[in-house]
Design a protein around this motif. Structure first.
Motif, PDB file in Angstrom:
ATOM      1  N   LEU A 379      60.610 -73.034 -45.338  1.00  0.00           N
ATOM      2  CA  LEU A 379      60.544 -72.004 -44.303  1.00  0.00           C
ATOM      3  C   LEU A 379      59.180 -71.316 -44.273  1.00  0.00           C
ATOM      4  O   LEU A 379      58.701 -70.929 -43.197  1.00  0.00           O
ATOM      5  CB  LEU A 379      61.668 -70.991 -44.506  1.00  0.00           C
ATOM      6  N   ALA A 380      58.541 -71.169 -45.415  1.00  0.00           N
ATOM      7  CA  ALA A 380      57.189 -70.614 -45.428  1.00  0.00           C
ATOM      8  C   ALA A 380      56.232 -71.538 -44.680  1.00  0.00           C
ATOM      9  O   ALA A 380      55.338 -71.074 -43.958  1.00  0.00           O
ATOM     10  CB  ALA A 380      56.717 -70.411 -46.864  1.00  0.00           C
ATOM     11  N   VAL A 388      53.735 -66.889 -37.634  1.00  0.00           N
ATOM     12  CA  VAL A 388      54.595 -65.701 -37.629  1.00  0.00           C
ATOM     13  C   VAL A 388      54.899 -65.289 -39.058  1.00  0.00           C
ATOM     14  O   VAL A 388      54.691 -66.061 -40.005  1.00  0.00           O
ATOM     15  CB  VAL A 388      55.919 -65.957 -36.863  1.00  0.00           C
ATOM     16  N   ALA A 389      55.401 -64.071 -39.205  1.00  0.00           N
ATOM     17  CA  ALA A 389      55.833 -63.609 -40.518  1.00  0.00           C
ATOM     18  C   ALA A 389      57.063 -64.400 -40.953  1.00  0.00           C
ATOM     19  O   ALA A 389      57.831 -64.907 -40.117  1.00  0.00           O
ATOM     20  CB  ALA A 389      56.158 -62.120 -40.476  1.00  0.00           C
ATOM     21  N   LEU A 390      57.272 -64.509 -42.254  1.00  0.00           N
ATOM     22  CA  LEU A 390      58.385 -65.287 -42.781  1.00  0.00           C
ATOM     23  C   LEU A 390      59.719 -64.797 -42.232  1.00  0.00           C
ATOM     24  O   LEU A 390      60.601 -65.598 -41.909  1.00  0.00           O
ATOM     25  CB  LEU A 390      58.373 -65.222 -44.316  1.00  0.00           C
ATOM     26  N   ALA A 391      59.861 -63.479 -42.099  1.00  0.00           N
ATOM     27  CA  ALA A 391      61.122 -62.916 -41.602  1.00  0.00           C
ATOM     28  C   ALA A 391      61.370 -63.265 -40.132  1.00  0.00           C
ATOM     29  O   ALA A 391      62.490 -63.116 -39.645  1.00  0.00           O
ATOM     30  CB  ALA A 391      61.122 -61.402 -41.792  1.00  0.00           C
ATOM     31  N   GLY A 394      62.893 -67.546 -37.623  1.00  0.00           N
ATOM     32  CA  GLY A 394      63.981 -67.961 -36.737  1.00  0.00           C
ATOM     33  C   GLY A 394      65.232 -68.427 -37.437  1.00  0.00           C
ATOM     34  O   GLY A 394      66.184 -68.878 -36.795  1.00  0.00           O
ATOM     35  N   VAL A 395      65.251 -68.344 -38.768  1.00  0.00           N
ATOM     36  CA  VAL A 395      66.428 -68.702 -39.559  1.00  0.00           C
ATOM     37  C   VAL A 395      66.824 -67.479 -40.378  1.00  0.00           C
ATOM     38  O   VAL A 395      65.969 -66.821 -40.967  1.00  0.00           O
ATOM     39  CB  VAL A 395      66.130 -69.892 -40.498  1.00  0.00           C
ATOM     40  N   VAL A 424      68.853 -75.838 -36.206  1.00  0.00           N
ATOM     41  CA  VAL A 424      69.076 -74.393 -36.090  1.00  0.00           C
ATOM     42  C   VAL A 424      67.951 -73.749 -35.284  1.00  0.00           C
ATOM     43  O   VAL A 424      68.188 -72.947 -34.380  1.00  0.00           O
ATOM     44  CB  VAL A 424      69.186 -73.750 -37.490  1.00  0.00           C
ATOM     45  N   LEU A 425      66.708 -74.130 -35.587  1.00  0.00           N
ATOM     46  CA  LEU A 425      65.563 -73.565 -34.875  1.00  0.00           C
ATOM     47  C   LEU A 425      65.520 -74.008 -33.425  1.00  0.00           C
ATOM     48  O   LEU A 425      64.966 -73.303 -32.569  1.00  0.00           O
ATOM     49  CB  LEU A 425      64.265 -73.969 -35.584  1.00  0.00           C
ATOM     50  N   ALA A 426      66.112 -75.164 -33.136  1.00  0.00           N
ATOM     51  CA  ALA A 426      66.150 -75.662 -31.757  1.00  0.00           C
ATOM     52  C   ALA A 426      67.298 -75.057 -30.951  1.00  0.00           C
ATOM     53  O   ALA A 426      67.472 -75.393 -29.777  1.00  0.00           O
ATOM     54  CB  ALA A 426      66.257 -77.185 -31.756  1.00  0.00           C
ATOM     55  N   GLY A 427      68.076 -74.193 -31.581  1.00  0.00           N
ATOM     56  CA  GLY A 427      69.169 -73.536 -30.875  1.00  0.00           C
ATOM     57  C   GLY A 427      70.426 -74.358 -30.752  1.00  0.00           C
ATOM     58  O   GLY A 427      71.227 -74.142 -29.837  1.00  0.00           O
ATOM     59  N   GLU A 428      70.611 -75.293 -31.690  1.00  0.00           N
ATOM     60  CA  GLU A 428      71.773 -76.177 -31.619  1.00  0.00           C
ATOM     61  C   GLU A 428      72.995 -75.610 -32.319  1.00  0.00           C
ATOM     62  O   GLU A 428      74.007 -76.301 -32.460  1.00  0.00           O
ATOM     63  CB  GLU A 428      71.416 -77.549 -32.210  1.00  0.00           C
TER      64      GLU A 428
END
Length: 504
Positions: A379-380, A388-391, A394-395, A424-428
């Protein structure tokens, strides 16, 4: 500005030499931008990133006849900040007008607090290499932020040498808490580290209180670092300079270190330090002169006539005291013990600003090491690629814990888990939905795996012969071939067992 025969071009003194000859004294002013939905004295939005000059109204622009009204949530946040800093909370205080002209302050005055702050006489302890420094807080007061000037042309990005300037008033009126320390004495060679540790502690405390987004790169937390030198600790303070709006922990440390070396060079050359503001430059790791520093008298403070005094009841103050979270330093000690991380492992989590994310993931049922692995690696990497920041990758921590649960249950392996994150990041949907939609379940059927192993052995007879000869480590090549054939959906551990069973 400095005066003296060689003051303008004084050579920087080696830091250790400067500390040998001079005693540094610090004063740190940290501005914390609150995360209220509306501004300090009007209903305009505080959302970050809006188009310039779209979040303004007659009040925050200071138009004639407009009347400010104090933001109750901002006052509540100010009290909680004061309590967390071990401050006394005023039974009665009021706002004042701080008068000065600058293009990004349309009223030509700033509503602030002067001699009657809402919080005062506090302290916070900071740890520098195992040594505890107590930093005394003089006051924490409420005020409004200014607008933002962007200077175009020139090479420095500052007004000097610019062709023209642009003004964005969206930030005008955003609630601020300014936390002012008393003089910090006795830090000696650790003065830059104390400054860094203190600002870091303030940032972490604001996050724990959930009163600010506390993102220094966005200016949510920024520091004005005052530095002065004197020949010995028993003499009066030297003349101070104030390096303005430093917005990273590394830069706070660098600005203090540079000013110690620069001022020592000026004094060694027979020059005189003159009270002024200075600018920090990240590219050169140095400061340059800004403007002569005003005194309180220059601002012509007087009570704000359009706002009533603030008089928080003692009952309300005690109610807010009960909402304070576990102090960040104590929380870190507890989590280090609970998670069983080494000092280096925990240090990496802190450096990645991932303590809260890992904590939430663990509380969602994930093992600490697994939570650390996903946030600091996969994720990093994605956050870095997206800028973007880690937070904000999008997960959520709950989703990370759900992915790891799928791994623990043998539904997917680590390779497939990365594809789950893709989904998950693709909105599935949630991780389980992605597994179902993409058909990512690990193949554990021995029949299918055995056939794939036989095919890999037949295609790589030389590798198979090496394994038969006792070189078991060569099995990795066959495992890779099977995983490729199975499109990553094989249970690698079971594949290894089958290969060794057939060849040894």
């Amino acid at each position: 500005m400095t005066t003296g025969p060689t003051a303008a071009y004084a050579t920087l003194v080696n830091f250790d030499d400067a500390i040998d000859r001079y005693d540094p004294v610090l004063g740190l002013e940290v501005h914390v931008e609150l995360n209220t939905r509306s501004k300090m004295f009007c209903g305009c939005s505080t959302e970050f990133g809006a188009e310039p000059n779209t979040q303004t109204c007659p009040v925050c622009l200071g138009l004639p006849g407009s009347m400010p009204v104090a933001n109750a949530k901002a006052i509540e946040s100010a009290i909680r900040i004061g309590l967390a800093l071990n401050c006394e909370i005023a039974e009665w205080c009021r706002f004042a007008r701080k008068n000065y002209f600058y293009p990004d302050m349309p009223k030509n005055y700033q509503i602030s607090q002067y001699d009657e702050p809402i919080a005062f006489n506090g302290w916070i302890d900071v740890d520098v290499d195992g040594e505890i420094f107590r930093v005394e807080i003089e006051r924490a007061h409420m005020e409004e932020d200014t607008g933002k000037s962007t200077h175009r042309g020139g090479v420095t990005g500052r007004i000097h040498g610019a062709d023209y300037s642009l003004l964005d008033y969206n930030r005008c009126g955003v609630p601020l808490i300014e936390i002012v320390t008393r003089p910090i004495e006795g830090a000696g060679e650790k003065a830059p580290q104390v400054a860094k540790a203190y600002v870091g502690a303030i940032r972490d405390l604001m996050k724990a209180l959930d009163v600010s987004d506390a993102r220094m790169e966005r200016g949510n937390v920024r520091c004005d670092a005052n530095v002065s030198l004197r020949v010995s600790a028993d003499l009066p303070f030297g003349t101070r300079t104030e390096t303005k709006n430093v917005n990273s922990l590394r830069s706070v440390e660098g600005a203090v270190r540079h000013e110690i070396m620069r001022q020592a060079g000026v004094l060694d050359a027979g020059g005189t330090i003159v009270q002024e503001t200075r600018h920090w430059h990240e590219d050169t790791q140095g400061t340059t002169s800004g403007r002569p520093k005003e005194t309180a008298e220059d601002y012509r403070y007087f009570p704000e006539p359009d706002l009533v005094p603030v008089a928080p009841s003692r009952d309300w103050v005690e109610e807010l005291r009960a909402t304070l979270p576990e102090p960040p330093a104590e929380r870190l000690k507890r989590l280090t013990s609970e998670w069983g991380f080494s000092e280096r492992e925990f240090g990496d989590v802190v450096a990645a600003d991932a303590v809260g994310l890992v904590d939430e993931t663990v509380r969602a049922g994930c093992a600490p090491q697994a939570a650390r692995k996903w946030w600091l690696s996969e994720l990093a990497r994605r956050a870095n690629e997206a800028g973007v920041a880690l937070a904000e990758v999008g997960v959520t921590p709950v989703q990370v814990a759900a992915v790891q649960a799928l791994v623990d249950d043998g539904v997917v392996n680590d390779k497939l888990a990365r594809q789950v994150f893709d989904g998950v990041l693709a909105g599935e949907g949630e991780p389980a939905d992605v597994v179902e939609k993409r058909g990512l379940v690990v193949v554990s059927d021995d029949g299918a795996l055995s056939a794939a192993v036989d095919a890999a052995i037949a295609a790589n007879p030389d590798v198979a012969e090496r394994i038969r000869g006792g070189k078991v480590q060569a099995a990795g090549a066959l495992i890779g071939a099977v995983m490729k054939e199975m499109k990553g959906q094989a249970d690698a551990a079971r594949v290894r067992e089958l290969i060794l069973a057939k060849l040894t």
